[in-house]
Design a protein around this motif. Structure first.
Motif, PDB file in Angstrom:
ATOM      1  N   ASN A 134      -8.948 -12.650  -6.889  1.00 37.77           N
ATOM      2  CA  ASN A 134      -8.538 -13.510  -5.781  1.00 37.77           C
ATOM      3  C   ASN A 134      -7.274 -14.298  -6.102  1.00 37.77           C
ATOM      4  OD1 ASN A 134     -10.654 -12.733  -4.107  1.00 37.77           O
ATOM      5  ND2 ASN A 134     -12.021 -14.329  -4.864  1.00 37.77           N
ATOM      6  N   LYS A 135      -7.125 -14.725  -7.372  1.00 39.56           N
ATOM      7  CA  LYS A 135      -5.959 -15.542  -7.722  1.00 39.56           C
ATOM      8  C   LYS A 135      -4.656 -14.742  -7.621  1.00 39.56           C
ATOM      9  CE  LYS A 135      -6.191 -14.835 -12.757  1.00 39.56           C
ATOM     10  NZ  LYS A 135      -6.285 -15.521 -14.077  1.00 39.56           N
ATOM     11  N   LEU A 136      -4.724 -13.434  -7.858  1.00 33.99           N
ATOM     12  CA  LEU A 136      -3.522 -12.613  -7.743  1.00 33.99           C
ATOM     13  C   LEU A 136      -3.201 -12.312  -6.284  1.00 33.99           C
ATOM     14  CD1 LEU A 136      -3.863 -10.140 -10.746  1.00 33.99           C
ATOM     15  CD2 LEU A 136      -2.704 -12.351 -10.630  1.00 33.99           C
ATOM     16  N   VAL A 137      -4.245 -12.091  -5.485  1.00 37.96           N
ATOM     17  CA  VAL A 137      -4.041 -11.926  -4.045  1.00 37.96           C
ATOM     18  C   VAL A 137      -3.380 -13.185  -3.471  1.00 37.96           C
ATOM     19  CG1 VAL A 137      -5.179 -11.611  -1.820  1.00 37.96           C
ATOM     20  CG2 VAL A 137      -5.974 -10.317  -3.821  1.00 37.96           C
ATOM     21  N   ALA A 138      -3.896 -14.343  -3.870  1.00 37.29           N
ATOM     22  CA  ALA A 138      -3.339 -15.617  -3.402  1.00 37.29           C
ATOM     23  C   ALA A 138      -1.911 -15.819  -3.901  1.00 37.29           C
ATOM     24  CB  ALA A 138      -4.230 -16.772  -3.856  1.00 37.29           C
ATOM     25  N   LYS A 139      -1.613 -15.365  -5.110  1.00 35.24           N
ATOM     26  CA  LYS A 139      -0.265 -15.509  -5.672  1.00 35.24           C
ATOM     27  C   LYS A 139       0.749 -14.711  -4.853  1.00 35.24           C
ATOM     28  CE  LYS A 139       2.245 -15.133 -10.076  1.00 35.24           C
ATOM     29  NZ  LYS A 139       2.602 -16.557 -10.127  1.00 35.24           N
ATOM     30  N   ILE A 140       0.364 -13.523  -4.440  1.00 37.35           N
ATOM     31  CA  ILE A 140       1.255 -12.706  -3.613  1.00 37.35           C
ATOM     32  C   ILE A 140       1.466 -13.365  -2.254  1.00 37.35           C
ATOM     33  CG2 ILE A 140       1.528 -10.479  -2.465  1.00 37.35           C
ATOM     34  CD1 ILE A 140      -0.187  -9.285  -4.762  1.00 37.35           C
ATOM     35  N   GLU A 141       0.363 -13.787  -1.636  1.00 36.20           N
ATOM     36  CA  GLU A 141       0.445 -14.427  -0.320  1.00 36.20           C
ATOM     37  C   GLU A 141       1.328 -15.669  -0.367  1.00 36.20           C
ATOM     38  OE1 GLU A 141      -2.459 -16.506   3.049  1.00 36.20           O
ATOM     39  OE2 GLU A 141      -3.116 -16.303   0.960  1.00 36.20           O
ATOM     40  N   SER A 142       1.085 -16.555  -1.321  1.00 35.74           N
ATOM     41  CA  SER A 142       1.849 -17.807  -1.385  1.00 35.74           C
ATOM     42  C   SER A 142       3.312 -17.540  -1.724  1.00 35.74           C
ATOM     43  CB  SER A 142       1.222 -18.757  -2.409  1.00 35.74           C
ATOM     44  OG  SER A 142       1.239 -18.202  -3.710  1.00 35.74           O
ATOM     45  N   GLY A 143       3.575 -16.523  -2.552  1.00 34.15           N
ATOM     46  CA  GLY A 143       4.954 -16.177  -2.878  1.00 34.15           C
ATOM     47  C   GLY A 143       5.726 -15.700  -1.659  1.00 34.15           C
ATOM     48  N   ILE A 144       5.089 -14.870  -0.839  1.00 32.09           N
ATOM     49  CA  ILE A 144       5.750 -14.369   0.365  1.00 32.09           C
ATOM     50  C   ILE A 144       5.989 -15.496   1.361  1.00 32.09           C
ATOM     51  CG2 ILE A 144       5.457 -12.868   2.386  1.00 32.09           C
ATOM     52  CD1 ILE A 144       4.068 -10.857   0.508  1.00 32.09           C
ATOM     53  N   VAL A 185      13.739  -6.768  -2.654  1.00 33.79           N
ATOM     54  CA  VAL A 185      12.959  -7.236  -3.795  1.00 33.79           C
ATOM     55  C   VAL A 185      11.631  -6.506  -3.854  1.00 33.79           C
ATOM     56  CG1 VAL A 185      14.002  -9.536  -3.875  1.00 33.79           C
ATOM     57  CG2 VAL A 185      12.021  -9.139  -2.408  1.00 33.79           C
ATOM     58  N   ASP A 186      11.057  -6.536  -5.050  1.00 36.97           N
ATOM     59  CA  ASP A 186       9.732  -5.968  -5.281  1.00 36.97           C
ATOM     60  C   ASP A 186       8.814  -7.037  -5.838  1.00 36.97           C
ATOM     61  OD1 ASP A 186      10.761  -3.525  -4.563  1.00 36.97           O
ATOM     62  OD2 ASP A 186      10.018  -2.459  -6.339  1.00 36.97           O
ATOM     63  N   ILE A 187       7.525  -6.855  -5.598  1.00 40.81           N
ATOM     64  CA  ILE A 187       6.473  -7.592  -6.288  1.00 40.81           C
ATOM     65  C   ILE A 187       5.634  -6.577  -7.050  1.00 40.81           C
ATOM     66  CG2 ILE A 187       4.270  -8.801  -5.972  1.00 40.81           C
ATOM     67  CD1 ILE A 187       5.487 -10.344  -3.694  1.00 40.81           C
ATOM     68  N   LEU A 208      11.037  -6.361   1.390  1.00 44.08           N
ATOM     69  CA  LEU A 208      10.141  -6.581   0.253  1.00 44.08           C
ATOM     70  C   LEU A 208       9.129  -5.452   0.183  1.00 44.08           C
ATOM     71  CD1 LEU A 208       8.562  -8.263  -1.935  1.00 44.08           C
ATOM     72  CD2 LEU A 208       7.406  -9.382  -0.025  1.00 44.08           C
ATOM     73  N   ASP A 209       8.975  -4.866  -1.002  1.00 48.29           N
ATOM     74  CA  ASP A 209       7.954  -3.843  -1.244  1.00 48.29           C
ATOM     75  C   ASP A 209       6.996  -4.393  -2.292  1.00 48.29           C
ATOM     76  OD1 ASP A 209       6.599  -1.408  -1.116  1.00 48.29           O
ATOM     77  OD2 ASP A 209       7.896  -0.445  -2.593  1.00 48.29           O
ATOM     78  N   ALA A 210       5.707  -4.489  -1.955  1.00 48.12           N
ATOM     79  CA  ALA A 210       4.719  -5.118  -2.839  1.00 48.12           C
ATOM     80  C   ALA A 210       3.816  -4.087  -3.481  1.00 48.12           C
ATOM     81  CB  ALA A 210       3.891  -6.133  -2.045  1.00 48.12           C
ATOM     82  N   HIS A 211       3.742  -4.142  -4.811  1.00 49.06           N
ATOM     83  CA  HIS A 211       2.942  -3.198  -5.598  1.00 49.06           C
ATOM     84  C   HIS A 211       2.032  -3.951  -6.568  1.00 49.06           C
ATOM     85  CE1 HIS A 211       4.926   0.710  -4.627  1.00 49.06           C
ATOM     86  NE2 HIS A 211       5.911  -0.110  -4.271  1.00 49.06           N
ATOM     87  N   GLY A 255       0.779  -1.226   0.000  1.00 46.59           N
ATOM     88  CA  GLY A 255       0.000   0.000   0.000  1.00 46.59           C
ATOM     89  C   GLY A 255       0.809   1.274   0.000  1.00 46.59           C
ATOM     90  N   VAL A 256       2.065   1.219  -0.472  1.00 43.99           N
ATOM     91  CA  VAL A 256       2.800   2.473  -0.688  1.00 43.99           C
ATOM     92  C   VAL A 256       2.013   3.338  -1.667  1.00 43.99           C
ATOM     93  CG1 VAL A 256       4.899   3.440  -1.716  1.00 43.99           C
ATOM     94  CG2 VAL A 256       5.064   1.560  -0.077  1.00 43.99           C
ATOM     95  N   HIS A 257       1.373   2.685  -2.622  1.00 49.60           N
ATOM     96  CA  HIS A 257       0.331   3.316  -3.442  1.00 49.60           C
ATOM     97  C   HIS A 257      -1.000   2.690  -3.024  1.00 49.60           C
ATOM     98  CE1 HIS A 257       3.673   4.135  -6.551  1.00 49.60           C
ATOM     99  NE2 HIS A 257       3.393   5.266  -5.919  1.00 49.60           N
ATOM    100  N   GLY A 258      -1.869   3.500  -2.463  1.00 52.63           N
ATOM    101  CA  GLY A 258      -3.064   2.980  -1.820  1.00 52.63           C
ATOM    102  C   GLY A 258      -4.147   2.480  -2.738  1.00 52.63           C
ATOM    103  N   TYR A 259      -3.989   2.700  -4.063  1.00 55.96           N
ATOM    104  CA  TYR A 259      -4.967   2.197  -5.033  1.00 55.96           C
ATOM    105  C   TYR A 259      -4.539   0.847  -5.602  1.00 55.96           C
ATOM    106  CZ  TYR A 259      -9.004   3.261  -8.081  1.00 55.96           C
ATOM    107  OH  TYR A 259     -10.237   3.272  -8.692  1.00 55.96           O
ATOM    108  N   GLU A 260      -3.401   0.344  -5.131  1.00 56.45           N
ATOM    109  CA  GLU A 260      -2.883  -0.939  -5.606  1.00 56.45           C
ATOM    110  C   GLU A 260      -3.303  -2.018  -4.607  1.00 56.45           C
ATOM    111  OE1 GLU A 260       0.904   1.289  -7.749  1.00 56.45           O
ATOM    112  OE2 GLU A 260       1.298  -0.201  -6.201  1.00 56.45           O
ATOM    113  N   TYR A 261      -4.460  -2.624  -4.871  1.00 44.68           N
ATOM    114  CA  TYR A 261      -5.161  -3.387  -3.847  1.00 44.68           C
ATOM    115  C   TYR A 261      -4.674  -4.816  -3.593  1.00 44.68           C
ATOM    116  CZ  TYR A 261      -8.511   0.454  -4.300  1.00 44.68           C
ATOM    117  OH  TYR A 261      -9.100   1.692  -4.335  1.00 44.68           O
ATOM    118  N   PRO A 262      -4.271  -5.604  -4.596  1.00 42.71           N
ATOM    119  CA  PRO A 262      -3.912  -7.000  -4.304  1.00 42.71           C
ATOM    120  C   PRO A 262      -2.854  -7.185  -3.221  1.00 42.71           C
ATOM    121  CG  PRO A 262      -4.282  -6.751  -6.650  1.00 42.71           C
ATOM    122  CD  PRO A 262      -4.315  -5.372  -6.064  1.00 42.71           C
ATOM    123  N   PRO A 263      -1.757  -6.395  -3.187  1.00 45.50           N
ATOM    124  CA  PRO A 263      -0.801  -6.573  -2.084  1.00 45.50           C
ATOM    125  C   PRO A 263      -1.406  -6.239  -0.728  1.00 45.50           C
ATOM    126  CG  PRO A 263       0.218  -5.378  -3.907  1.00 45.50           C
ATOM    127  CD  PRO A 263      -1.254  -5.425  -4.194  1.00 45.50           C
TER     128      PRO A 263
END
Length: 349
Positions: free
Chosen positions: A241-251, A229-231, A155-158, A69-77
């Motif tokens: 949902n699949k992208l939210v899950a992809k970030i979670e499982s990757g971390i 690293v960045d995402i 890690l910074d997630a975007h 949420g460094v950019h607050g409109y980027e919701y999946p992270p």
């Protein structure tokens, strides 16, 4: 197998803790626990807060700092961070995780792409921040002082912001004078399990100079010698949902790679990765309405038509052609376009 894991977990819990308590914002987080914080941020004109979760493991180990949420409109992270509250178990953790749930709450609450509406600044362009600046400067300063400087890894997630059609990838920072940190970052990026990995080569970059602003959140961490690293995962302000899950499982997989999960040491690694060393940025020469004929993830050749820009009466003002071979990492996915803004990024594989 589940019974064996439970027995092992109970055994570990009943042992004397070898991890010391972790202190964050002058509060104790005891071994095997997690604690939520609402950090007040004010510049005397405006007030906000940063929601942060700290997980303290039961064994000594490294500290991983994570920002979403460094950019607050980027919701999946941001939504992945909400899931990590439950999926990171401090009773099976080695070390500490500091998870910034939403760095830019003003942007999130205001549904504001790119900038914090409280002062009009882009948080990912002001690091290391300023404790005496406006609210965005102070947010950056708090993250540097209380998260980055306490981290061994970062890690910074975007995701793609409101107008950005972006393909998922991970990235790591590299510099010839920080080879150990660069190599570690590369392996961290691989452990996030994205097909494509971008290399942020910082050799010769002005922001790496001691007296220059680093601007970017993760660049500030790397500049301090922290493997970073960045995402980038998600696009157009949507929440698949699949992208939210992809970030979670990757971390979670990266935690295993870093040796921070004492229950499971098995780390997944893909057979192949496509590394991207260089990127081509293309900007609009006109204001108007953009009609793309390609999307993120498409492979293109130099000279291939990417789309057109018309005026507000449908007359073509500009035809966009690819300036290099490669894969479209990002393309403007909404109709408005302004002269001089980046409308296309091509990764050279």
């Amino acid at each position: 197998m589940r019974i064996v894991i439970l027995i092992l977990l109970l055994f570990l819990v009943n042992q004397s803790f070898s991890q010391s308590s972790f202190y964050f914002y002058d509060k104790e987080v005891k071994p095997g626990t997690k604690q939520h914080f609402k950090i007040p941020i004010t510049d005397n004109a405006t007030t906000s807060f940063i929601p942060i979760t700290v997980f303290c493991g039961i064994q000594d180990g490294p500290t991983l700092g994570i920002t979403a949420g460094v950019h607050g409109y980027e919701y999946p992270p941001i939504l992945a961070g909400q899931k990590l509250i439950q999926s990171i178990n401090p009773k099976s953790l080695k070390g500490v995780v500091i998870l910034v749930q939403i760095a830019n709450l003003g942007s999130f609450k205001g549904r504001s792409p790119f900038v914090n509406p409280l002062d009009g600044k882009n948080l990912n362009r002001v690091f290391p921040g300023n404790s005496n600046g406006t609210i965005t400067d102070r947010i950056a300063n708090f993250i540097v002082t209380n998260v980055i400087t306490k981290s061994d890894y970062f890690l910074d997630a975007h995701a793609g912001d409101a107008s950005e059609d972006l393909m998922p990838y991970s990235a790591y920072y590299s510099n010839s004078s920080l080879k150990k940190e660069s190599d570690r970052g590369k392996e961290m990026a691989k452990s996030l399990l994205f097909d494509h990995i971008i290399i942020f080569n910082t050799d010769g970059k002005k922001y790496m100079n001691k007296n220059d602003l680093s601007l970017y959140c993760s660049a500030e961490a790397f500049k301090r010698g922290i493997p970073s690293v960045d995402i980038e995962c998600g696009k157009l302000g949507t929440t698949p949902n699949k992208l939210v899950a992809k970030i979670e499982s990757g971390i979670l997989n990266m935690l295993r790679f870093l040796g921070m999960n004492i229950i499971s040491a098995e780390t997944k690694i893909k057979d192949e990765y496509l590394f991207i060393k260089d990127r081509t940025y293309q900007s609009s020469k006109s204001d108007g309405i953009f009609y793309p004929s390609k999307k993120s993830g498409d492979y293109v050749k130099k000279g291939m038509k990417i789309g057109i820009i018309t005026d507000y009466f449908g007359q073509v003002k500009e035809t966009i052609f690819a300036k290099s071979n490669g894969i479209i990492l990002l393309i403007v996915g909404t109709p408005p376009v302004n002269k001089g803004e980046t409308i296309l990024t091509i990764g050279k594989i």
